[in-house]
Design a protein around this motif. Sequence first.
Motif, PDB file in Angstrom:
ATOM      1  N   GLN A   1       0.841  -1.188  -0.131  1.00  0.00           N
ATOM      2  CA  GLN A   1       0.081   0.083  -0.151  1.00  0.00           C
ATOM      3  C   GLN A   1       0.669   1.288  -0.054  1.00  0.00           C
ATOM      4  N   ASN A   2       2.335   0.944  -0.261  1.00  0.00           N
ATOM      5  CA  ASN A   2       3.134   2.239   0.142  1.00  0.00           C
ATOM      6  C   ASN A   2       3.993   2.478  -1.069  1.00  0.00           C
ATOM      7  N   ILE A   3       3.552   1.792  -2.513  1.00  0.00           N
ATOM      8  CA  ILE A   3       4.728   1.672  -3.542  1.00  0.00           C
ATOM      9  C   ILE A   3       4.868   3.183  -3.939  1.00  0.00           C
ATOM     10  N   GLY A   4       3.923   4.079  -3.896  1.00  0.00           N
ATOM     11  CA  GLY A   4       4.190   5.525  -4.297  1.00  0.00           C
ATOM     12  C   GLY A   4       4.861   6.167  -3.385  1.00  0.00           C
ATOM     13  N   ARG A   5       5.526   5.513  -2.459  1.00  0.00           N
ATOM     14  CA  ARG A   5       6.675   6.416  -1.719  1.00  0.00           C
ATOM     15  C   ARG A   5       8.055   5.888  -2.033  1.00  0.00           C
ATOM     16  N   ILE A   6       8.246   4.739  -3.169  1.00  0.00           N
ATOM     17  CA  ILE A   6       9.548   4.404  -3.384  1.00  0.00           C
ATOM     18  C   ILE A   6      10.585   5.399  -3.853  1.00  0.00           C
ATOM     19  N   PRO A   7      10.189   6.405  -4.461  1.00  0.00           N
ATOM     20  CA  PRO A   7      11.147   7.642  -5.004  1.00  0.00           C
ATOM     21  C   PRO A   7      11.680   8.367  -3.498  1.00  0.00           C
ATOM     22  N   GLN A   8      10.825   8.535  -2.687  1.00  0.00           N
ATOM     23  CA  GLN A   8      10.984   9.058  -1.314  1.00  0.00           C
ATOM     24  C   GLN A   8      11.962   8.206  -0.736  1.00  0.00           C
ATOM     25  N   ALA A   9      11.818   6.951  -0.613  1.00  0.00           N
ATOM     26  CA  ALA A   9      12.709   5.678   0.095  1.00  0.00           C
ATOM     27  C   ALA A   9      14.181   5.936  -0.556  1.00  0.00           C
ATOM     28  N   ILE A  10      14.127   6.013  -1.779  1.00  0.00           N
ATOM     29  CA  ILE A  10      15.397   6.015  -2.538  1.00  0.00           C
ATOM     30  C   ILE A  10      16.242   7.272  -2.356  1.00  0.00           C
ATOM     31  N   GLU A  11      15.484   8.195  -2.383  1.00  0.00           N
ATOM     32  CA  GLU A  11      16.234   9.393  -2.068  1.00  0.00           C
ATOM     33  C   GLU A  11      16.877   9.305  -0.532  1.00  0.00           C
ATOM     34  N   LYS A  12      15.981   9.040   0.314  1.00  0.00           N
ATOM     35  CA  LYS A  12      16.567   9.078   1.616  1.00  0.00           C
ATOM     36  C   LYS A  12      17.759   8.164   1.734  1.00  0.00           C
ATOM     37  N   ILE A  13      17.911   6.766   1.197  1.00  0.00           N
ATOM     38  CA  ILE A  13      19.017   6.055   1.083  1.00  0.00           C
ATOM     39  C   ILE A  13      20.003   7.051   0.248  1.00  0.00           C
ATOM     40  N   GLU A  14      19.793   7.358  -0.610  1.00  0.00           N
ATOM     41  CA  GLU A  14      20.959   8.097  -1.515  1.00  0.00           C
ATOM     42  C   GLU A  14      21.710   9.362  -0.628  1.00  0.00           C
ATOM     43  N   ASN A  15      20.815  10.035  -0.074  1.00  0.00           N
ATOM     44  CA  ASN A  15      21.182  10.976   0.697  1.00  0.00           C
ATOM     45  C   ASN A  15      21.768  10.776   2.095  1.00  0.00           C
ATOM     46  N   ASN A  16      21.945   9.253   2.296  1.00  0.00           N
ATOM     47  CA  ASN A  16      22.275   8.790   3.566  1.00  0.00           C
ATOM     48  C   ASN A  16      21.543   9.200   4.876  1.00  0.00           C
ATOM     49  N   GLU A  17      20.168   9.640   4.578  1.00  0.00           N
ATOM     50  CA  GLU A  17      19.257   9.885   5.718  1.00  0.00           C
ATOM     51  C   GLU A  17      18.676   8.721   6.498  1.00  0.00           C
ATOM     52  N   GLY A  18      18.934   7.599   5.899  1.00  0.00           N
ATOM     53  CA  GLY A  18      18.360   6.246   6.454  1.00  0.00           C
ATOM     54  C   GLY A  18      19.117   5.066   6.054  1.00  0.00           C
ATOM     55  N   VAL A  19      19.666   4.265   6.804  1.00  0.00           N
ATOM     56  CA  VAL A  19      20.052   3.235   6.479  1.00  0.00           C
ATOM     57  C   VAL A  19      19.009   2.101   5.948  1.00  0.00           C
ATOM     58  N   HIS A  20      18.196   1.761   6.659  1.00  0.00           N
ATOM     59  CA  HIS A  20      16.889   0.942   5.996  1.00  0.00           C
ATOM     60  C   HIS A  20      15.698   1.812   6.051  1.00  0.00           C
ATOM     61  N   GLU A  21      14.893   1.677   4.917  1.00  0.00           N
ATOM     62  CA  GLU A  21      13.629   2.568   4.965  1.00  0.00           C
ATOM     63  C   GLU A  21      12.768   1.357   4.695  1.00  0.00           C
ATOM     64  N   VAL A  22      11.704   1.506   5.962  1.00  0.00           N
ATOM     65  CA  VAL A  22      10.763   0.331   6.073  1.00  0.00           C
ATOM     66  C   VAL A  22       9.217   0.977   5.979  1.00  0.00           C
ATOM     67  N   TYR A  23       8.465   0.798   4.834  1.00  0.00           N
ATOM     68  CA  TYR A  23       7.285   1.493   4.998  1.00  0.00           C
ATOM     69  C   TYR A  23       6.107   0.283   4.738  1.00  0.00           C
ATOM     70  N   THR A  24       5.533   0.006   5.680  1.00  0.00           N
ATOM     71  CA  THR A  24       4.687  -0.948   5.769  1.00  0.00           C
ATOM     72  C   THR A  24       3.153  -0.534   6.593  1.00  0.00           C
ATOM     73  N   ASP A  25       2.962   0.894   6.663  1.00  0.00           N
ATOM     74  CA  ASP A  25       1.771   1.268   7.140  1.00  0.00           C
ATOM     75  C   ASP A  25       0.555   0.684   6.460  1.00  0.00           C
ATOM     76  N   ASN A  26      -0.643   0.246   7.226  1.00  0.00           N
ATOM     77  CA  ASN A  26      -1.645  -0.190   6.527  1.00  0.00           C
ATOM     78  C   ASN A  26      -2.670   1.081   6.231  1.00  0.00           C
ATOM     79  N   GLU A  27      -2.218   1.830   5.141  1.00  0.00           N
ATOM     80  CA  GLU A  27      -2.933   2.962   4.691  1.00  0.00           C
ATOM     81  C   GLU A  27      -4.126   2.802   4.128  1.00  0.00           C
TER      82      GLU A  27
END
Length: 395
Positions: free
Chosen positions: A62-88
Amino acid sequence: MKKASIITYGCQMNVNETAKIKIKTLKEKRGTIIGVTGCFAQEQGRELVKKFPVIDIVMGNQNIGRIPQAIEKIENNEGVHEVYTDNEDELPPRLDADFESDQTASISITYGCNNFCTFCIVPYVRGRERSVPLQDIVEDVAKYVKKGSKEIVLLGQNVNSYGNDFKNGDNFAKLLDQICKIEGEFILRFVSPHPRDFTDDVIDVIAKNPKISRCLHLPLQSGSSQILKRMNRGYTKEKYIALAEKIKEKIPDVALTSDIIVGFPGETEENFLDTIDVVKKISFDNSYMFMYSIRKGTRAAEMKEQIDDKVKKERLQRLIEVQNQCSLNESKKYQGKIVRVLVEGPSKKNKEVLSGRTSSNKVVLFEGTSILKGTFVNVKINNCKTWTLYGEIVD
Ligand code: SF4
């Protein structure tokens, strides 16, 4: 240009989501980023990165729309692991999909499921059923048809309960009817309908609209009323047979296909023979046949009467033999007939011949030039094998 590799396992919903995920332009800063998505990722969440620290992103369905955001965070070293599993509890964003084939486009019309079949994890990982507004779907189909798609596949866990969450009267029959009014030559398919929700108005719309595929997938799961009850399927053996017969009567050229599970907890030999009985009576064109396997977190996983693997394997083998005979019988009915075929291109096994599919989803091989790819031709069937028909183009 950064390259992305997406490896897809499982159902058509996953294939559709893969097409939406394809990432075209993101600047390389960090090397390969590994992401996992789908039902499994939704269910496992952070556990996955604990088990496999190599994974960078875990993305629930339910979160695939946030993939670009997750990639950006990893690329900018803002997160080690990005986990998005909220039941939206809302519809995923309408993303443009990049399909493997320009001939086929799939469109999700519902997300989630309210049924809670006792063997299935989907309602837990994809959430409650939400329908996409009718007008959005019709616009998407029109767009794909205009771009040249010849086959439109509507997707949902339970497509024919489409619209149950609306209060405006929009439902699956109305959706099919509206899509068929779109100008252009195309075949409209849908997976998967639930036998319990197969209403007369849907059967009538299919019967009067030749654009709708003559292959209907009607998951049986088991032919035993006792097991169906344990599966929480909401129909009995008798109701299923009555429905299949009604469909065959109203849509005489229909081919029925199914999903069948053998060895569900508590299944006796007698219960299994009920399944064989239904398969013989309905004579499915094809079935996806599985041995029951435990899905953690489901009610069936907790059932005590789990069946021995040896028994499951033996039942599956017997079922496959019966189904194969039905498939051959159904194929033989095409002998000498002229069928309309959507040309898919040169056959994978023999480039000298073209391969295509009928509205009833039968594979047809015939001679012709590859210019015909993406067009509809009439083919006279001269030879029928279990999975393939052989013929020649006629006017
Ligand atoms: Fe829903 Fe299909 Fe799973 Fe049943 S098997 S819970 S209808 S997704």
